[in-house]
Design an enzyme around this catalytic site. Structure first.
Site, mmCIF file in Angstrom:
data_model
loop_
_atom_site.group_PDB
_atom_site.id
_atom_site.type_symbol
_atom_site.label_atom_id
_atom_site.label_comp_id
_atom_site.label_asym_id
_atom_site.label_seq_id
_atom_site.Cartn_x
_atom_site.Cartn_y
_atom_site.Cartn_z
ATOM 1 N N LYS A 106 0.806 -1.224 0.000
ATOM 2 C CA LYS A 106 0.000 0.000 0.000
ATOM 3 C C LYS A 106 0.837 1.271 0.000
ATOM 4 O O LYS A 106 0.380 2.331 -0.443
ATOM 5 C CB LYS A 106 -0.935 0.000 1.208
ATOM 6 C CG LYS A 106 -2.093 -0.979 1.121
ATOM 7 C CD LYS A 106 -3.163 -0.492 0.156
ATOM 8 C CE LYS A 106 -4.439 -1.317 0.273
ATOM 9 N NZ LYS A 106 -5.500 -0.808 -0.609
ATOM 10 N N SER A 355 1.171 -9.733 -0.343
ATOM 11 C CA SER A 355 0.897 -8.293 -0.352
ATOM 12 C C SER A 355 1.105 -7.592 0.975
ATOM 13 O O SER A 355 1.232 -6.364 1.004
ATOM 14 C CB SER A 355 -0.534 -8.042 -0.846
ATOM 15 O OG SER A 355 -1.466 -8.720 -0.023
#
Length: 380
Positions: A106, A355
Site C-alpha cells: 500500500k 501483499s
C-alpha cells in the site's frame, strides 16, 4: 477494448505451446461458476454493465509512479517456493511485499498519490480510510512531506496496524462499522477541510503506484507467465494488470478473494458492480463492493478470478511460516492459498504477490501453534 494477441505463442515450463487467453468484453462466457447464492447473498448496486470504452490503460502512468517511488519504495525481492513449485509442477516465486516499508504494498500507491498532488491541496492535510495497511502507507507518506494526516479506521480493525499508523504520526479516527463506513467519514472530512483524499483503491494514481510491482516482476522473473494477486477493492490487481498489459500481453493475471468476501469476483463475473456482505479473517480484502475504476480495468485485463475458503488462509500462512520463513497476514497469503486449492492456476513461471505482513498478535499466535502442531504430527 480487448487484449491484443501476443506476438508469439507463450510456452509452458516444458516448452509446449500454451493457450493464449482471450478476454471478450463483459458479460463474458466460460468463467468459473459463481458460488451458490445462498452462500453469500449479493445485491446490485449499479446494474449498468461494465463499460471499458472510456478506460485508457495508457493513462495509468506506471512509469511515472516508478520514478516518484525511487528511493522510497523498496524493490522487494522474489523468492522461489520449493513447496508450491513441487505442488504445481512449475516454478513459483513469491513477490515479498510483506517486506516493503510499512510491511505492505500500500505504500506504493499512497506515496505516489500524495507526491503528485497539488502542493496547496496537500498542505491542507491528507485524509484517508483504511482497514490498516493503506493507513500506514498514507501516514508514512504524509510524514515524509511534513503534512498532517487524518485516517478513519473501523473500530474493530487490527490493533497492530492502528498502533503502527499512529507511530508514523497520523491522527486515527475510529469509526463504528466497516471500511465502507470509514470511507464515507473520510470523504466528508476531506470535503469539510479542503484536504487531499487518498482513496485506498479507486484512484488512477494510486493504481499506477501499485502497478510498479508489475514492472519489477517482469524484470525479476524470466519468462513470467502467470501472476496471482489478492483482491479487495481492486487497486492492486488493476495496477499490476495494467503494467503487464503495457509490456507483456501474454502474462496471465488471476485474482484471488476470500469466499466470504467475494464482491469483486462476483461483480467481475456478472459484468456490473455488486454489493456483497464480507466476513473473513482476511481484513485487507473485506470490501463489500469493488472500486469503479479497478473493476472497469479488470473487466478487460484480468484473465480469471478464484475464491478460497477460510481454512486455506490458515494453511497458507502456516506453509509460508514453516517452509519459507515468511510472516504474512491473511490477505497477503491469498495467492498462496489459491495455489493450495487450485494448483492448476499456475501455468509456466508463476508469481504470487505476498501483499502484506502486518499480522496481529492473535493471528500470529495461532499460526505459531499450528506450525508447532504440524511439526509434532508425523507425516502420513
Amino acid at each position: 477494448m480487448s487484449r491484443p494477441a501476443a506476438t508469439q505463442a507463450p510456452t509452458s515450463s516444458d516448452g509446449a505451446a500454451a493457450e493464449t487467453p482471450s478476454r471478450p468484453g463483459p458479460p463474458p462466457s466460460g468463467r468459473r461458476a459463481d458460488p451458490p447464492a445462498a452462500e453469500v447473498p449479493d445485491a446490485d448496486i449499479n446494474t449498468t454493465d461494465i463499460n471499458t470504452t472510456d478506460i485508457n490503460v495508457a493513462g495509468i502512468d506506471v512509469d511515472r509512479a516508478a520514478a516518484v517511488l525511487t528511493g522510497v519504495a523498496q524493490r522487494t525481492r522474489v523468492v522461489r517456493s520449493a513447496h508450491l513449485s513441487r505442488l504445481t509442477g512449475v516454478p513459483v516465486w513469491f513477490k515479498c511485499e510483506n517486506e516493503q516499508r510499512t510491511a505492505s504494498f500500500k505504500l506504493r500507491g499512497a506515496f505516489t498519490r500524495i507526491a503528485l498532488a497539488d502542493p496547496e491541496v496537500r498542505a491542507r492535510g491528507v485524509v484517508a480510510a483504511s482497514a490498516g495497511n493503506h493507513a500506514q502507507g498514507v501516514a508514512y507518506a504524509a510524514a515524509r512531506f511534513g503534512v498532517p494526516a487524518t485516517i478513519f479506521v473501523p473500530a474493530g480493525a487490527n490493533p497492530t496496524k492502528i498502533a503502527r499508523t499512529r507511530r508514523f504520526g497520523a491522527h486515527v479516527e475510529l469509526v463504528s462499522g466497516d471500511v465502507d463506513a470509514a470511507l464515507l467519514a473520510a470523504e466528508s472530512a476531506a470535503h469539510d477541510l479542503g484536504g487531499l483524499l487518498v482513496h485506498p483503491f479507486d484512484d488512477p494514481i494510486v493504481i499506477a503506484g501499485q502497478g510498479t510491482i508489475g514492472l519489477e516482476l517482469i524484470e525479476q522473473i524470466p519468462g513470467l507467465r502467470t501472476v496471482l494477486v489478492g483482491v479487495g477493492g481492486g487497486g492492486l490487481i488493476a495496477g499490476i494488470a495494467t503494467a503487464l498489459r503495457q509490456r507483456r500481453a501474454d502474462v496471465r493475471v488471476i485474482g484471488v478473494q476470500a469466499a466470504g468476501a467475494p464482491a469483486f469476483v462476483r461483480s467481475w463475473r456478472r459484468g456490473h458492480r455488486l454489493w456483497v456482505p464480507a466476513t473473513t479473517i482476511a481484513d485487507g480484502m473485506a470490501v463489500r463492493s469493488p472500486g469503479n475504476l479497478p473493476l472497469a480495468l479488470a473487466a478487460d485485463l484480468v484473465d480469471d478470478m478464484v475464491t478460497v475458503d477460510e481454512e486455506a488462509f490458515w494453511e497458507a500462512m502456516v506453509m509460508l511460516a514453516q517452509a519459507d520463513g515468511q510472516t504474512v497476514e491473511p490477505a497477503g497469503a491469498a495467492g498462496a492459498a489459491a495455489l493450495l486449492r487450485h494448483p492448476g492456476c499456475a501455468q509456466g513461471p508463476t508469481a504470487v504477490v505476498l501483499s502484506g505482513g502486518n499480522i496481529d498478535q492473535a493471528t500470529a499466535g495461532r499460526v505459531r501453534a499450528l506450525v508447532a502442531e504440524s511439526l509434532r504430527t508425523p507425516a502420513a
